[in-house]
Design an enzyme around this catalytic site. Structure first.
Site, PDB file in Angstrom:
ATOM      1  N   GLU A  14      -2.618   2.703  -5.826  1.00 58.38           N
ATOM      2  CA  GLU A  14      -3.452   2.661  -4.625  1.00 58.38           C
ATOM      3  C   GLU A  14      -4.313   3.919  -4.520  1.00 58.38           C
ATOM      4  O   GLU A  14      -3.770   5.030  -4.441  1.00 58.38           O
ATOM      5  CB  GLU A  14      -2.562   2.561  -3.373  1.00 58.38           C
ATOM      6  CG  GLU A  14      -3.330   2.621  -2.071  1.00 58.38           C
ATOM      7  CD  GLU A  14      -2.426   2.790  -0.854  1.00 58.38           C
ATOM      8  OE1 GLU A  14      -2.825   2.360   0.237  1.00 58.38           O
ATOM      9  OE2 GLU A  14      -1.324   3.369  -1.011  1.00 58.38           O
ATOM     10  N   GLU A  20      -0.400  -1.458   7.767  1.00 53.18           N
ATOM     11  CA  GLU A  20       0.021  -0.064   7.670  1.00 53.18           C
ATOM     12  C   GLU A  20      -0.819   0.778   8.632  1.00 53.18           C
ATOM     13  O   GLU A  20      -1.613   1.623   8.236  1.00 53.18           O
ATOM     14  CB  GLU A  20      -0.120   0.443   6.232  1.00 53.18           C
ATOM     15  CG  GLU A  20       0.620   1.762   6.006  1.00 53.18           C
ATOM     16  CD  GLU A  20       0.437   2.312   4.603  1.00 53.18           C
ATOM     17  OE1 GLU A  20       1.448   2.624   3.962  1.00 53.18           O
ATOM     18  OE2 GLU A  20      -0.719   2.416   4.147  1.00 53.18           O
TER      19      GLU A  20
END
Length: 258
Positions: free
Chosen positions: A139, A236
Site C-alpha cells: 500500500e 479505515e
C-alpha cells in the site's frame, strides 16, 4: 454491489477490541478488518467472527516496534529473519481466521529501506502465502500521515509488483492516501484496477468519514463499481463524532454497507 468492511482499529474504539465485532455487525457490516491482531489469541477472534456472521477481509503483518517508530521491515536490509518470522506468524493467524489478504508494510527510508530488500522479502512472503490461498498486498502511504514511509506512489507499487512477479502479490489502494499524496484518484482507480485487491477509504483533511466534499465519494464508489470490482472496501477512517453517529455517510454517498 460494493461491500464495506469496518476497520476495528479505527471504528467502535469506545469498546474493547473483542466487543467491536458485535457492534460492527449490529451496524450492518458483513466484513471487518483491523491493523494488528497479535495481542489477542486467534481462536478468540475466530469465535467473535463466527458469533456475529462476519468475514475477516484484511490485517497487517507484524510491523516491528510500532511504539518505537517502526513501520514494517519488508524493505529493511538486515531484518530478513524478523520479516520471515512476521510472515510466519501472520499466516498462522490468517489460516485460523480464514483471512485471504495480508498487508505487508515496507518500513521507513530513515531506517535504510532499499528496493532490493523489498523485492526479495515480498517474493518470500508471496511464496509462503500462496499454498494457503492468501494474497500479499502493498500500500502506498502518504508522507504527511507517515513521514519517511518507503512506498508512497501508486506507480511505484505497480513497478514493485511487476518486479516481484508473484500472482498473489497485489495493490492495496487507499483512496485517502492517494488523494493526499498524488491526487487524480478517479483516473487512478481505472488505471490500477487490474492490480487492486483491496480498497480503503477516508475523507480528507482529517481522515474522517467519507463524504462528497473534498473527495466526491459517491463518484469514486461508482468508479470502483464500474471496474467490476467484487472485493471489499475497508473503512479505515477516524469517526468525527462517534462511530454510530457517523454512519450516515453510506446513504449520502449512494451506497449500502453490502
Amino acid at each position: 454491489m460494493l461491500r464495506f468492511a469496518a476497520n476495528l482499529s479505527f471504528m467502535f474504539t469506545e469498546l474493547p477490541f473483542l466487543d467491536r465485532f458485535a457492534a460492527a455487525a449490529r451496524a450492518g457490516f458483513k466484513g471487518v478488518e483491523f491493523m494488528f491482531p497479535y495481542a489477542t489469541p486467534a481462536e478468540e477472534i475466530r469465535a467473535r467472527l463466527d458469533d456475529n456472521g462476519l468475514s475477516l477481509v484484511l490485517f497487517n503483518l507484524p510491523p516491528g516496534h510500532w511504539d518505537k517508530g517502526e513501520r514494517g521491515y519488508a524493505a529493511l536490509p538486515g531484518r530478513e529473519d524478523d520479516f520471515a518470522s512476521a510472515v510466519d506468524l501472520a499466516l498462522t493467524y490468517a489460516e485460523t481466521l480464514k483471512c485471504p489478504r495480508l498487508h505487508c508494510m515496507a518500513g521507513l527510508t530513515t531506517h535504510g529501506a532499499t528496493r532490493e530488500a523489498y523485492v526479495a522479502n515480498l517474493r518470500l512472503a508471496a511464496e509462503w502465502a500462496a499454498p494457503l490461498g492468501v494474497d500479499i498486498l502493498i500500500e502506498p502511504i502518504n508522507t504527511r500521515d507517515m513521514p519517511d514511509y518507503y512506498l508512497t506512489r501508486t506507480a511505484e507499487a505497480r513497478d514493485v509488483i511487476a518486479e516481484v512477479g508473484a500472482p498473489n502479490l497485489g495493490l492495496q489502494f487507499d483512496l485517502y492516501h492517494r488523494h493526499v499524496m498524488e491526487g487524480g484518484v478517479e483516473a487512478a482507480i481505472a488505471e490500477f484496477a487490474p492490480l487492486t485487491r483491496h480498497y480503503q477509504c477516508a475523507d480528507p483533511p482529517d481522515r474522517g468519514e467519507p463524504s462528497t466534499r473534498e473527495i466526491d465519494y459517491a463518484r469514486l464508489f461508482g468508479a470502483i463499481d464500474a471496474t467490476g470490482y467484487t472485493g471489499w472496501i475497508g473503512c479505515e477512517y477516524k469517526p468525527r463524532a462517534g462511530t454510530e453517529a457517523g454512519l450516515t455517510w453510506p446513504a449520502a454517498c449512494g451506497v449500502t454497507l453490502g
